[in-house]
Scaffold this motif. Structure first.
Motif, PDB file in Angstrom:
ATOM      1  N   PRO A   1       5.493 -12.962   1.085  1.00  0.00           N
ATOM      2  CA  PRO A   1       5.911 -11.659   0.558  1.00  0.00           C
ATOM      3  C   PRO A   1       7.428 -11.531   0.418  1.00  0.00           C
ATOM      4  CG  PRO A   1       4.257 -11.389   2.278  1.00  0.00           C
ATOM      5  CD  PRO A   1       4.647 -12.842   2.269  1.00  0.00           C
ATOM      6  N   GLY A   2       7.845 -10.953  -0.683  1.00  0.00           N
ATOM      7  CA  GLY A   2       9.261 -10.701  -0.920  1.00  0.00           C
ATOM      8  C   GLY A   2      10.022 -11.838  -1.561  1.00  0.00           C
ATOM      9  N   THR A   3       9.329 -12.915  -1.948  1.00  0.00           N
ATOM     10  CA  THR A   3      10.032 -14.051  -2.541  1.00  0.00           C
ATOM     11  C   THR A   3       9.504 -14.401  -3.924  1.00  0.00           C
ATOM     12  OG1 THR A   3       8.542 -15.680  -1.575  1.00  0.00           O
ATOM     13  CG2 THR A   3      10.467 -15.073  -0.274  1.00  0.00           C
ATOM     14  N   GLY A   4       8.982 -13.445  -4.641  1.00  0.00           N
ATOM     15  CA  GLY A   4       8.375 -13.723  -5.934  1.00  0.00           C
ATOM     16  C   GLY A   4       9.342 -13.677  -7.095  1.00  0.00           C
ATOM     17  N   ALA A   5       8.778 -13.597  -8.281  1.00  0.00           N
ATOM     18  CA  ALA A   5       9.559 -13.603  -9.515  1.00  0.00           C
ATOM     19  C   ALA A   5      10.478 -12.390  -9.609  1.00  0.00           C
ATOM     20  CB  ALA A   5       8.619 -13.656 -10.720  1.00  0.00           C
ATOM     21  N   TRP A   6      10.017 -11.223  -9.157  1.00  0.00           N
ATOM     22  CA  TRP A   6      10.848 -10.021  -9.236  1.00  0.00           C
ATOM     23  C   TRP A   6      12.105 -10.182  -8.392  1.00  0.00           C
ATOM     24  CZ3 TRP A   6      10.036  -4.988 -11.425  1.00  0.00           C
ATOM     25  CH2 TRP A   6       8.903  -4.893 -12.229  1.00  0.00           C
ATOM     26  N   THR A   7      11.942 -10.539  -7.122  1.00  0.00           N
ATOM     27  CA  THR A   7      13.089 -10.676  -6.225  1.00  0.00           C
ATOM     28  C   THR A   7      13.974 -11.840  -6.655  1.00  0.00           C
ATOM     29  OG1 THR A   7      11.700  -9.871  -4.427  1.00  0.00           O
ATOM     30  CG2 THR A   7      13.779 -10.887  -3.804  1.00  0.00           C
ATOM     31  N   GLY A   8      13.365 -12.949  -7.035  1.00  0.00           N
ATOM     32  CA  GLY A   8      14.133 -14.110  -7.463  1.00  0.00           C
ATOM     33  C   GLY A   8      14.955 -13.831  -8.713  1.00  0.00           C
ATOM     34  N   THR A   9      14.360 -13.123  -9.668  1.00  0.00           N
ATOM     35  CA  THR A   9      15.077 -12.794 -10.897  1.00  0.00           C
ATOM     36  C   THR A   9      16.211 -11.808 -10.626  1.00  0.00           C
ATOM     37  OG1 THR A   9      13.049 -13.138 -12.156  1.00  0.00           O
ATOM     38  CG2 THR A   9      14.814 -11.943 -13.253  1.00  0.00           C
ATOM     39  N   LEU A  10      15.959 -10.826  -9.785  1.00  0.00           N
ATOM     40  CA  LEU A  10      17.011  -9.875  -9.421  1.00  0.00           C
ATOM     41  C   LEU A  10      18.151 -10.592  -8.710  1.00  0.00           C
ATOM     42  CD1 LEU A  10      18.072  -6.998  -9.347  1.00  0.00           C
ATOM     43  CD2 LEU A  10      16.745  -6.634  -7.253  1.00  0.00           C
TER      44      LEU A  10
ATOM     45  N   LYS B   1     -11.852  -7.827 -16.323  1.00  0.00           N
ATOM     46  CA  LYS B   1     -11.387  -8.485 -15.093  1.00  0.00           C
ATOM     47  C   LYS B   1     -10.115  -9.293 -15.353  1.00  0.00           C
ATOM     48  CE  LYS B   1     -15.757  -8.763 -12.621  1.00  0.00           C
ATOM     49  NZ  LYS B   1     -16.729  -9.668 -11.996  1.00  0.00           N
ATOM     50  N   TYR B   2     -10.061  -9.972 -16.487  1.00  0.00           N
ATOM     51  CA  TYR B   2      -8.837 -10.693 -16.846  1.00  0.00           C
ATOM     52  C   TYR B   2      -7.670  -9.724 -17.024  1.00  0.00           C
ATOM     53  CZ  TYR B   2     -11.105 -15.225 -17.556  1.00  0.00           C
ATOM     54  OH  TYR B   2     -11.774 -16.408 -17.377  1.00  0.00           O
ATOM     55  N   LEU B   3      -7.941  -8.596 -17.637  1.00  0.00           N
ATOM     56  CA  LEU B   3      -6.898  -7.588 -17.828  1.00  0.00           C
ATOM     57  C   LEU B   3      -6.396  -7.057 -16.486  1.00  0.00           C
ATOM     58  CD1 LEU B   3      -5.240  -5.973 -19.854  1.00  0.00           C
ATOM     59  CD2 LEU B   3      -7.078  -4.289 -19.918  1.00  0.00           C
ATOM     60  N   ILE B   4      -7.309  -6.822 -15.554  1.00  0.00           N
ATOM     61  CA  ILE B   4      -6.920  -6.362 -14.219  1.00  0.00           C
ATOM     62  C   ILE B   4      -6.054  -7.425 -13.535  1.00  0.00           C
ATOM     63  CG2 ILE B   4      -7.777  -5.808 -11.899  1.00  0.00           C
ATOM     64  CD1 ILE B   4     -10.202  -4.467 -13.336  1.00  0.00           C
ATOM     65  N   ALA B   5      -6.455  -8.687 -13.606  1.00  0.00           N
ATOM     66  CA  ALA B   5      -5.672  -9.776 -13.013  1.00  0.00           C
ATOM     67  C   ALA B   5      -4.284  -9.849 -13.651  1.00  0.00           C
ATOM     68  CB  ALA B   5      -6.400 -11.107 -13.164  1.00  0.00           C
ATOM     69  N   PHE B   6      -4.227  -9.679 -14.967  1.00  0.00           N
ATOM     70  CA  PHE B   6      -2.968  -9.693 -15.704  1.00  0.00           C
ATOM     71  C   PHE B   6      -2.040  -8.588 -15.202  1.00  0.00           C
ATOM     72  CE2 PHE B   6      -0.422  -8.277 -19.370  1.00  0.00           C
ATOM     73  CZ  PHE B   6       0.210  -9.460 -19.708  1.00  0.00           C
ATOM     74  N   VAL B   7      -2.572  -7.384 -15.062  1.00  0.00           N
ATOM     75  CA  VAL B   7      -1.771  -6.238 -14.608  1.00  0.00           C
ATOM     76  C   VAL B   7      -1.340  -6.418 -13.158  1.00  0.00           C
ATOM     77  CG1 VAL B   7      -1.828  -3.750 -14.159  1.00  0.00           C
ATOM     78  CG2 VAL B   7      -2.722  -4.645 -16.303  1.00  0.00           C
ATOM     79  N   ILE B   8      -2.245  -6.881 -12.294  1.00  0.00           N
ATOM     80  CA  ILE B   8      -1.890  -7.110 -10.895  1.00  0.00           C
ATOM     81  C   ILE B   8      -0.740  -8.104 -10.794  1.00  0.00           C
ATOM     82  CG2 ILE B   8      -2.671  -8.103  -8.696  1.00  0.00           C
ATOM     83  CD1 ILE B   8      -5.466  -6.993  -9.327  1.00  0.00           C
ATOM     84  N   SER B   9      -0.760  -9.134 -11.628  1.00  0.00           N
ATOM     85  CA  SER B   9       0.278 -10.163 -11.563  1.00  0.00           C
ATOM     86  C   SER B   9       1.648  -9.647 -11.993  1.00  0.00           C
ATOM     87  CB  SER B   9      -0.104 -11.382 -12.394  1.00  0.00           C
ATOM     88  OG  SER B   9      -0.110 -11.076 -13.762  1.00  0.00           O
ATOM     89  N   MET B  10       1.690  -8.493 -12.661  1.00  0.00           N
ATOM     90  CA  MET B  10       2.970  -7.911 -13.075  1.00  0.00           C
ATOM     91  C   MET B  10       3.547  -6.959 -12.023  1.00  0.00           C
ATOM     92  SD  MET B  10       2.348  -7.305 -17.187  1.00  0.00           S
ATOM     93  CE  MET B  10       2.641  -5.616 -17.019  1.00  0.00           C
ATOM     94  N   VAL B  11       2.772  -6.612 -11.014  1.00  0.00           N
ATOM     95  CA  VAL B  11       3.190  -5.635 -10.006  1.00  0.00           C
ATOM     96  C   VAL B  11       4.136  -6.296  -9.002  1.00  0.00           C
ATOM     97  CG1 VAL B  11       2.355  -4.151  -8.130  1.00  0.00           C
ATOM     98  CG2 VAL B  11       1.064  -4.320 -10.257  1.00  0.00           C
ATOM     99  N   PRO B  12       5.288  -5.666  -8.721  1.00  0.00           N
ATOM    100  CA  PRO B  12       6.220  -6.246  -7.743  1.00  0.00           C
ATOM    101  C   PRO B  12       5.549  -6.439  -6.386  1.00  0.00           C
ATOM    102  CG  PRO B  12       7.154  -4.270  -8.754  1.00  0.00           C
ATOM    103  CD  PRO B  12       5.740  -4.387  -9.233  1.00  0.00           C
TER     104      PRO B  12
END
Length: 158
Positions: free
Chosen positions: A107-116, A4-15
């Protein structure tokens, strides 16, 4: 429980989903809030240096390719638009603006968009990563408190 921790970890990496979806998922699946918070932050931050250093180059390279061109162009335009909008509103307070942009969990304001956006705005690596990290911590705090509160209300009603 490790799975479950691994699933949470992977979900948190998804844009788009990122920590904003991973932390509520973890809490809803019975994982303790504090360890889940830490795992989701690590997962959300892991792609940040890679995005900052390579995403813009990859998107520019692929923008004129036949199959991927439209999507890559869309990502570039979205990043440029978000970056320019952020820069116009922030002025000299770009660091704080980037932190809040990433930290407000919509939505759309996370780490991925902010870093880009930071990459497109040519912000320096260190301050970009720090602003994004503080934003992810803020988003995690907001989502963690919200998730724990909502789950307690549901349990009380049931």
């Amino acid at each position: 429980m490790i799975d479950k921790y691994l699933i949470a970890f992977v979900i948190s990496m998804v844009p788009i989903v990122e920590l904003r979806g991973a932390l509520p998922w973890a809490v809803a699946n019975g994982l303790p809030l504090i360890p889940s918070y830490a795992i989701c932050i690590i997962g959300n931050m892991l792609p940040v240096p890679i995005i900052f250093l390579f995403a813009r180059k990859v998107l520019e390279w692929g923008a004129d390719k036949p199959v991927i061109g439209k999507f890559f162009s869309f990502c570039l335009v979205k990043g440029e638009h978000g970056g320019e909008k952020l820069k116009a509103k922030a002025g000299k307070g770009l660091f704080v603006a980037l932190m809040l942009f990433v930290g407000i969990p919509i939505p759309g304001t996370g780490a991925w968009t902010g870093t880009l956006a930071a990459s497109i705005l040519d912000m320096d690596f260190k301050s970009s990563c720090l602003a994004v990290m503080l934003g992810v911590l803020l988003a995690g705090l907001i989502m963690g408190l919200g998730s724990a509160g909502i789950l307690n209300v549901v349990r009380a009603v049931a």
